[in-house]
Design an enzyme around this catalytic site. Structure first.
Site, PDB file in Angstrom:
ATOM      1  N   LYS A 251       0.866  -1.191   0.000  1.00  0.00           N
ATOM      2  CA  LYS A 251       0.000   0.000   0.000  1.00  0.00           C
ATOM      3  C   LYS A 251       0.895   1.230   0.000  1.00  0.00           C
ATOM      4  O   LYS A 251       1.564   1.532   0.978  1.00  0.00           O
ATOM      5  CB  LYS A 251      -0.930   0.003   1.218  1.00  0.00           C
ATOM      6  CG  LYS A 251      -1.974   1.125   1.158  1.00  0.00           C
ATOM      7  CD  LYS A 251      -2.971   1.022   2.309  1.00  0.00           C
ATOM      8  CE  LYS A 251      -4.233   1.846   2.118  1.00  0.00           C
ATOM      9  NZ  LYS A 251      -4.046   3.267   1.994  1.00  0.00           N
ATOM     10  N   ARG A 256      -3.929   8.626  -5.441  1.00  0.00           N
ATOM     11  CA  ARG A 256      -4.508   7.714  -6.408  1.00  0.00           C
ATOM     12  C   ARG A 256      -4.655   8.436  -7.741  1.00  0.00           C
ATOM     13  O   ARG A 256      -5.082   9.580  -7.791  1.00  0.00           O
ATOM     14  CB  ARG A 256      -5.882   7.298  -5.910  1.00  0.00           C
ATOM     15  CG  ARG A 256      -6.526   6.200  -6.727  1.00  0.00           C
ATOM     16  CD  ARG A 256      -7.754   5.716  -5.987  1.00  0.00           C
ATOM     17  NE  ARG A 256      -8.356   4.585  -6.644  1.00  0.00           N
ATOM     18  CZ  ARG A 256      -9.044   3.662  -5.991  1.00  0.00           C
ATOM     19  NH1 ARG A 256      -9.191   3.722  -4.686  1.00  0.00           N
ATOM     20  NH2 ARG A 256      -9.596   2.653  -6.637  1.00  0.00           N
ATOM     21  N   GLU A 301      -1.126   4.226  -7.769  1.00  0.00           N
ATOM     22  CA  GLU A 301      -0.823   5.206  -6.734  1.00  0.00           C
ATOM     23  C   GLU A 301       0.485   5.886  -7.124  1.00  0.00           C
ATOM     24  O   GLU A 301       1.488   5.205  -7.371  1.00  0.00           O
ATOM     25  CB  GLU A 301      -0.692   4.482  -5.379  1.00  0.00           C
ATOM     26  CG  GLU A 301      -0.557   5.395  -4.193  1.00  0.00           C
ATOM     27  CD  GLU A 301      -1.906   5.876  -3.614  1.00  0.00           C
ATOM     28  OE1 GLU A 301      -2.969   5.617  -4.224  1.00  0.00           O
ATOM     29  OE2 GLU A 301      -1.871   6.523  -2.558  1.00  0.00           O
TER      30      GLU A 301
HETATM   31  P1  ATP Z   1      -6.534   5.850   3.059  1.00  0.00           P
HETATM   32  O1  ATP Z   1      -6.764   7.220   3.619  1.00  0.00           O
HETATM   33  O2  ATP Z   1      -6.253   4.802   4.070  1.00  0.00           O
HETATM   34  O3  ATP Z   1      -5.632   5.809   1.864  1.00  0.00           O
HETATM   35  P2  ATP Z   1      -8.844   5.869   1.449  1.00  0.00           P
HETATM   36  O4  ATP Z   1     -10.171   6.137   2.061  1.00  0.00           O
HETATM   37  O5  ATP Z   1      -8.226   6.905   0.581  1.00  0.00           O
HETATM   38  O6  ATP Z   1      -7.905   5.422   2.603  1.00  0.00           O
HETATM   39  P3  ATP Z   1      -8.991   3.118   1.131  1.00  0.00           P
HETATM   40  O7  ATP Z   1     -10.100   2.420   0.479  1.00  0.00           O
HETATM   41  O8  ATP Z   1      -9.011   3.082   2.590  1.00  0.00           O
HETATM   42  O9  ATP Z   1      -8.956   4.592   0.592  1.00  0.00           O
HETATM   43  O10 ATP Z   1      -7.626   2.530   0.672  1.00  0.00           O
HETATM   44  C1  ATP Z   1      -7.412   2.435  -0.671  1.00  0.00           C
HETATM   45  C2  ATP Z   1      -6.462   3.523  -1.092  1.00  0.00           C
HETATM   46  O11 ATP Z   1      -5.121   3.098  -0.969  1.00  0.00           O
HETATM   47  C3  ATP Z   1      -6.647   3.767  -2.564  1.00  0.00           C
HETATM   48  O12 ATP Z   1      -7.576   4.803  -2.760  1.00  0.00           O
HETATM   49  C4  ATP Z   1      -5.284   4.121  -3.074  1.00  0.00           C
HETATM   50  O13 ATP Z   1      -5.148   5.523  -3.128  1.00  0.00           O
HETATM   51  C5  ATP Z   1      -4.325   3.608  -2.021  1.00  0.00           C
HETATM   52  N1  ATP Z   1      -3.447   2.520  -2.491  1.00  0.00           N
HETATM   53  C6  ATP Z   1      -2.119   2.464  -2.323  1.00  0.00           C
HETATM   54  N2  ATP Z   1      -1.589   1.335  -2.821  1.00  0.00           N
HETATM   55  C7  ATP Z   1      -2.621   0.631  -3.333  1.00  0.00           C
HETATM   56  C8  ATP Z   1      -2.728  -0.639  -3.980  1.00  0.00           C
HETATM   57  N3  ATP Z   1      -1.672  -1.423  -4.211  1.00  0.00           N
HETATM   58  N4  ATP Z   1      -3.965  -1.043  -4.362  1.00  0.00           N
HETATM   59  C9  ATP Z   1      -5.054  -0.282  -4.138  1.00  0.00           C
HETATM   60  N5  ATP Z   1      -5.011   0.923  -3.530  1.00  0.00           N
HETATM   61  C10 ATP Z   1      -3.805   1.378  -3.125  1.00  0.00           C
END
Ligand code: ATP
Length: 580
Positions: A251, A256, A301
């Protein structure tokens, strides 16, 4: 349709609070619309004239709108307009009151239609350069000359971005689902189309023109897809128990990017689906050279990365790449690397319906190796110990944690599902994960902070079932002095005289604001509390020792904040940890 009909509907909506009632009123309105005007009605109801990702704003300064009201109402001085605005605190009400006193009927009086108003707003939006303010004022005067007082109330709110009906996207979808296929509701199909296009106007127009096309709605390049999101679990064991053998990806803590490509033309959408290709020239260049497809939509990302040392830069540094100036220089100093993690579309094939493993394979085949775009790092395992080791390895390399992905799951646009499960370092601490809260109001400072007018925030979470924001915490710490000044300046601009309709709160804020901005908050614990409205039963949930750890999140809108259901889940997990 007459614009007056729309104005009457908005007036009714403003006096209602229940989502069901509002849905009923809207669906009656939609039933009367033709296929040529339904999209315009939808955009207007959203307070805009285009889907959010197109970034088209009617946009006029307050002084110019006041001037248009003055001319249209035949007043000699601007003072009467200014005074009325001060008295009512709402430019719309001011225009309505002034126009209703207007005695002399304007000669050019026409009947306003939705189409005319929409086209005029479009002209205002596209007028720029020298003398453009005069042209914009003239267009607005022309509309006001033909307007009834109630129409004037709404006409002047658009150019200032202040329609604020508080009608969320789910309510519009509900209202559109009066349309049935035989005896079957097509609410789900409408939602899917919305998730694939992020364009409610387009969805409604498609429905009105040919409902079969909604059932078989196709995504298209340059229309952003609403992102799939991850659920959380607190251990490797729980993940394997939940989805069995899975892919586990690093992660990355950056932003994104949803990349859309047709030939050499590239667009990049943020998590909030705002266009940002202009900020990331190196990704644009790499995507046009190294993606082996004529047309593609894929996600990754982007993170500032040091190619020499192989080191990932911290988020605070990566975020500096979101800027308006000095873009080229910064792209040299802190180049981004895009770690691609999903493929949604390629050369006519919709990959969202295919299982993760097929999408991943196609993704790998689509990327020609280069230094700017790589496929995200991953392993496949059904062993919790191996997952745990990989997680620790990722943390050791400066990453945020891992995301486990169900090998058989499709890409579910716009939804938080167990197809993706995130595991972060903080999970084993008292409170799993931080929360993204919407600012609902603020308090004036007391004691040693009185030199600032700002003292703290009233924050809430989103109830996606009811379409309202419910309070969960008052936040008084975590801000630097600069942040306090900046927060106050920003929030003042969206202040509201009364508690906004879509806010459910037992507490009073000193100043209410339009639910718009999201901040990230850490806390020690979630507790039960009768003071807050976040929750499903009689007693709400509150945060113990909440503190802001990240100021206004440019990448999140209010509906992207943590939801009531997530809070309930986090509370459940937390209890389990204490019992064990
Ligand atoms: P956070 O604030 O924890 O990033 P979020 O609400 O933006 O959370 P989540 O659904 O919790 O989104 O986590 C997914 C996010 O993680 C994605 O929106 C993306 O930006 C990020 N990300 C980083 N690496 C990856 C990956 N390998 N696959 C998917 N998402 C990833």
């Amino acid at each position: 349709m007459r614009f007056l009909e729309l104005a009457n509907t908005y007036d009714q909506i403003e006096s209602k609070t229940g989502r069901l009632e509002i849905t009923g009123i809207l669906s009656e309105l939609f039933k009367k619309a033709s296929p040529e005007e339904i999209d315009k009605i939808i955009y207007l109801t959203q307070g805009s004239i285009a889907p959010p990702h197109k970034n088209i704003e009617v946009g006029m300064g307050e002084k110019f709108v006041e001037e248009a009201i003055r001319v249209a109402s035949g007043l000699r001085t601007i003072k009467i307009v200014e005074d009325e605005y001060k008295k009512t605190g709402d430019i719309g009400k001011a225009a309505e009151n002034i126009m209703s006193k207007k005695t002399q009927e304007s000669l050019s009086s026409n009947i306003l239609t939705v189409g005319m108003v929409f086209d005029s707003f479009m002209k205002i939006a596209h007028t720029s350069g020298v003398g453009s303010q005069d042209t914009k004022i003239r267009i607005l005067i022309k509309l006001l000359n033909s307007a009834e007082p109630l129409e004037a109330r709404y006409l002047v709110r658009f150019p200032l971005g202040r329609l604020r009906l508080g009608v969320g996207d789910p309510t519009i979808l509900d209202a559109l689902s009066f349309y049935r296929k035989g005896d079957k509701s097509i609410r789900e199909e409408l939602e899917r189309a919305y998730n694939l296009s992020n364009d409610l106007g387009l969805v409604a127009k498609t429905l009105f023109e040919n409902p079969d096309k909604i059932i078989d709605f196709k995504m298209s390049v340059f229309s952003p897809v609403r992102p799939a999101l991850a659920e959380r679990l607190s251990s490797a064991e729980e993940i394997i128990e939940k989805i069995g053998k899975c892919a586990v990806e690093a992660k990355y803590d950056g932003f994104r990017c949803q990349v859309h490509k047709r030939g050499n033309k590239i667009e990049i959408f943020s998590r909030k689906l705002e266009p940002m290709a202009g900020m990331f020239p190196e990704i644009v260049e790499a995507a046009s050279k190294y993606i082996a497809a004529e047309e593609a939509i894929f996600e990754g990302e982007a993170i500032a990365f040091n190619e020499l040392t192989g080191e990932y830069r911290p988020f605070q540094l990566t975020i500096q790449r979101k800027r308006k100036y000095g873009i080229e220089e910064m792209s040299q100093v802190f180049p981004l690397k895009l770690f691609a993690f999903d493929l949604l579309f390629r050369d006519g094939t919709d990959y969202t319906k295919q299982p993760y493993k097929a999408r991943r394979e196609a993704l790998s085949k689509s990327i020609i190796e280069n230094k700017t775009i790589a496929v995200s790092d991953s392993i496949t395992t059904d062993d919790p110990a191996e997952l745990q080791t990989y997680f620790e390895d990722c943390i050791g390399r400066g990453l945020e944690g891992v995301i486990a992905k169900d090998l058989e799951a499709p890409y579910v646009a716009g939804a938080r599902k167990f197809a993706w499960i995130k595991l972060k370092r903080s999970y084993k601490a008292e409170l799993a994960d931080t929360l993204d809260l919407v600012i609902l109001g603020y308090y004036y400072g007391k004691g040693k902070r009185t030199k600032f007018a700002f003292g703290g925030l009233l924050c809430g979470v989103y109830d996606d079932e009811a379409g309202v924001y419910r309070t969960i915490a008052k936040i008084g710490s975590g801000f630097s002095e600069e942040q306090m000044v900046e927060l106050e300046l920003t929030l003042k601009q969206i202040s509201e005289k009364e508690k906004p309709r879509q806010v459910d709160s037992l507490l009073e804020a000193d100043v209410w604001v339009e639910p718009k901005y999201v901040i990230t908050v850490a806390a020690d614990e979630i507790t039960r509390s009768p003071m807050h409205t976040c929750g499903r039963g009689k007693t709400g949930y509150a945060l113990r020792f909440p503190r802001m750890i990240h100021g206004i999140r440019a990448d999140k809108g209010p509906e992207d904040s943590t939801t009531v259901n997530e809070v309930v889940e986090l509370y459940g997990k937390q209890r389990k940890v204490t019992v064990e």
